[in-house]
Design an enzyme around this catalytic site. Sequence first.
Site: not given
Ligand code: NAD
Length: 356
Positions: A183, A181, A185, A80, A179
């Site tokens: 994922v 975001g 959504y 990472k 959240g």
């Molecule tokens: P992202 O940044 O697109 O979305 C995160 C969302 O969480 C944002 O909309 C943010 O406003 C919201 N948020 C932050 N703090 C919050 C809180 N206290 N309460 C409610 N909402 C809150 O990130 P993502 O890509 O959707 O990833 C989400 C999580 O999944 C992360 O921990 C990431 O490491 C993990 N993850 C993502 C992927 C991927 O393919 N994107 C893969 C494995 C793991």
Amino acid sequence: MTVFTAPSFDDHEKVVFAADRASGLRAIIAVHDTRLGAAVGGCRMFPYGSDDEALDDVLRLSRGMTYKSALAGLPLGGGKSVIIGDPAQDKTPALWRAMAEFIESLGGRYVAAEDSGTAVADLRAMSQHTSFVSGFAATEHGGDPSPSTALGVYVAIRRALAHRLGASDLQGVRVAVQGLGHVGYALAELLVKAGARVLASDINGANIARAESELGVTAVAADDILFADVDVVAPCALGGALNVDSIAKLRAGIVAGAANNQLRDRADGARLADRGILYCPDFLINAGGIIDVHYQRSGLDRSALPSHIESIGDRLGEVLERADQCHQPTVDIAETLAEELLDCVNPRGEGLLNVA
Ligand code: NAD
């Protein structure tokens, strides 16, 4: 700052720090384990409060990647990277060039993909200066692995419900998504389509408004979402959602979400088990994204991707059954299983399970 004695160090093969005065880059790359192949993992950009916080995050995340790829049957190691900076303000072409050169200096031992704070456009910018980035291929989602991550979590929720409640579908099942975001959504969308009643929160009001109008989810205050009266809680924001305080207040019987490092510390797995809450280990069920990235990088036939992601459900089923038999926390069982898989690999990387 300690490194070798830090609790999260866990015998990392390599931890490298970079500072570039011209671009302002301050970054760390952690390579945990390359027995299965080059370490592939996201590049996170976050305004960490301290260097220690950044180091702890990158070490915990890279270890999780080792287990994630092993359990997902991928010929990839765990690594990472983190950039200490504000993704809303600090992104510049010079920064991406400096980060790309940092990645390049490891000669392919680490390959970067998207993570919190970075996007497909950033990976593409780095790809001008290094070939060791992935996750921007011309796929159905423009390289974004998030829909695949959401699919894996969705599969896991279904498997956990079947295991715990004998439920064969999601009709009327109540799920709280923290959240919305990339994922969260996509997960909410899958759940709504399957007939679940979705409650959701986000600290970004625009994300909530969109999900309310497009998906019909019920908005819940960010401070309350984890404690909603639901069947499943899906943490999809940042890490550390599950800790001594929050676990005591959970009302859901199942926790299954995408966020990495949901458990604040090791004892939280046992705390959940003691409360009879079925915890689906994050590094097992959020592997859809790394599986997608592997397919992109290797040029594998994407028609096989959904069934590979579906296999997350089988692996989870194996963990849940073992956990029931051994009366141990699911996270401990999943880590043991990953270690067993890693121990089976010979020095040429053979012996890897094949679920694709
Ligand atoms: P992202 O940044 O697109 O979305 C995160 C969302 O969480 C944002 O909309 C943010 O406003 C919201 N948020 C932050 N703090 C919050 C809180 N206290 N309460 C409610 N909402 C809150 O990130 P993502 O890509 O959707 O990833 C989400 C999580 O999944 C992360 O921990 C990431 O490491 C993990 N993850 C993502 C992927 C991927 O393919 N994107 C893969 C494995 C793991």
